[in-house]
Design a protein around this motif. Structure first.
Motif: not given
Length: 326
Positions: A227-243
């Motif tokens: 959770v960042v600010a008021n959002d949830w974020v999800i990463w796939d670490i095999t695909r990108s460093s961005y959510p």
């Protein structure tokens, strides 16, 4: 979302003190019941939980207190050791806690007359999170506002230290990848450190701040959430460093993010306590809206049951449990 979707807790358990933090043990303890610890202003309570979903003879929830540890200062974080066993003679209870005095306490008890507490000192500011090495439990990692992640042995010796670029808010040690530590920083970056070479090997960028809490999915190691600010974020670490995905979750700042331990698509977030209530949201990656909204008076901490789609939040002299209908 319409307010009629807001649910009060499925079960509640009364407590003697305000609950600041609560943690189910993620490990098999050799008992059909689940171990749960919660921390208040003065002490830590360790007990077992059974739910009617596991045992039809239980009416709702059955909480049995096993031991109370006098802590003396407010408890801020709790981590369970995989060495905790209820099927040994005598049983072994081991967990560690952090407090506002910047010390880590390692508690070991046989639930009879033998209780040992070891103090670990070295952090120079508030400790936000800590975790045991999940295979053998012989090391502890902690993150702090002092811009460090530190690794300790059980004698309290600091064996490794990683310098961070902002306060450390979460640290995760995955049972399927015990040579790596995941460390989340308040400025919005999550880094993976190789414990052998002691170098950062991968970083994820949330693109915003403050990042308050992050978690590494137990059932699928390529998934990381925060959770960042008021959002949830999800990463796939095999695909990108961005959510991979990002959604607004809470009107005010979000506080906690935790993956379900039983379902890789289920996760929960909590908001900061408002004037009266704190909001718990349970999300499913296949659904655009939360699958459950819970409201608890005040509210602190967040933890998932080891096998059930059930999470717990602490509150004012209460534990609140929500079962998610899947």
């Amino acid at each position: 979302m319409p307010d009629d979707t807001v649910r009060s807790a499925t079960y509640t358990v009364p407590c003697e003190d305000y609950v600041h933090v609560v943690e189910f043990s993620p490990y098999d303890c050799g008992s059909p019941a689940s171990l749960l610890a919660y921390g208040g202003n003065q002490y830590v309570v360790v007990g077992t939980c059974r739910f009617k979903e596991e045992d039809t003879e239980v009416e709702g929830v059955e909480f049995i207190s096993l031991q109370v540890f006098m802590h003396g200062v407010r408890v801020d974080a709790i981590a369970w050791s995989p060495e905790t066993r209820l099927d040994k003679l005598p049983p072994v209870i081991r967990l560690c806690t952090t407090a506002a005095d910047k010390k880590i306490r390692l508690w070991t008890s046989n639930l009879q007359n033998n209780c040992d507490v070891k103090l670990m000192e070295g952090h120079t500011s508030y400790i936000n999170h800590l975790v045991f090495e999940p295979a053998e439990g012989k090391q502890i990692a902690s993150v702090s506002d002092d811009h460090t992640c530190r690794v300790w042995d059980l004698d309290g010796n600091e064996t490794t230290s990683f310098r961070l670029r902002s306060p450390g808010v979460s640290v995760c040690w995955h049972p399927e990848d015990i040579c790596k530590l995941m460390v989340a920083e308040k400025k919005g970056t999550i880094r993976f450190y190789d414990l052998v070479t002691q170098h950062a090997i991968l970083s994820l960028d949330s693109g915003q701040m403050p990042l308050m809490s992050a978690d590494w999915c137990l059932t699928n190691t390529i998934k990381v959430g925060a959770v960042v600010a008021n959002d949830w974020v999800i990463w796939d670490i095999t695909r990108s460093s961005y959510p991979l995905e990002k959604r607004p979750a809470h009107v005010a700042k979000a506080r906690h993010f935790r993956w379900s331990r039983a379902n890789e698509n289920l996760f929960a977030t909590t908001g900061y306590p408002g004037k009266i209530n704190s909001q718990l949201l349970v999300h499913h990656l296949g659904h655009p809206q939360p699958v459950m909204i819970g409201s608890a008076s005040v509210g602190a901490g967040l933890s998932w049951h080891k096998t059930l789609p059930l999470c717990v939040v602490g509150g004012d002299r209460k534990l609140f449990f929500w079962m998610t209908e899947m």
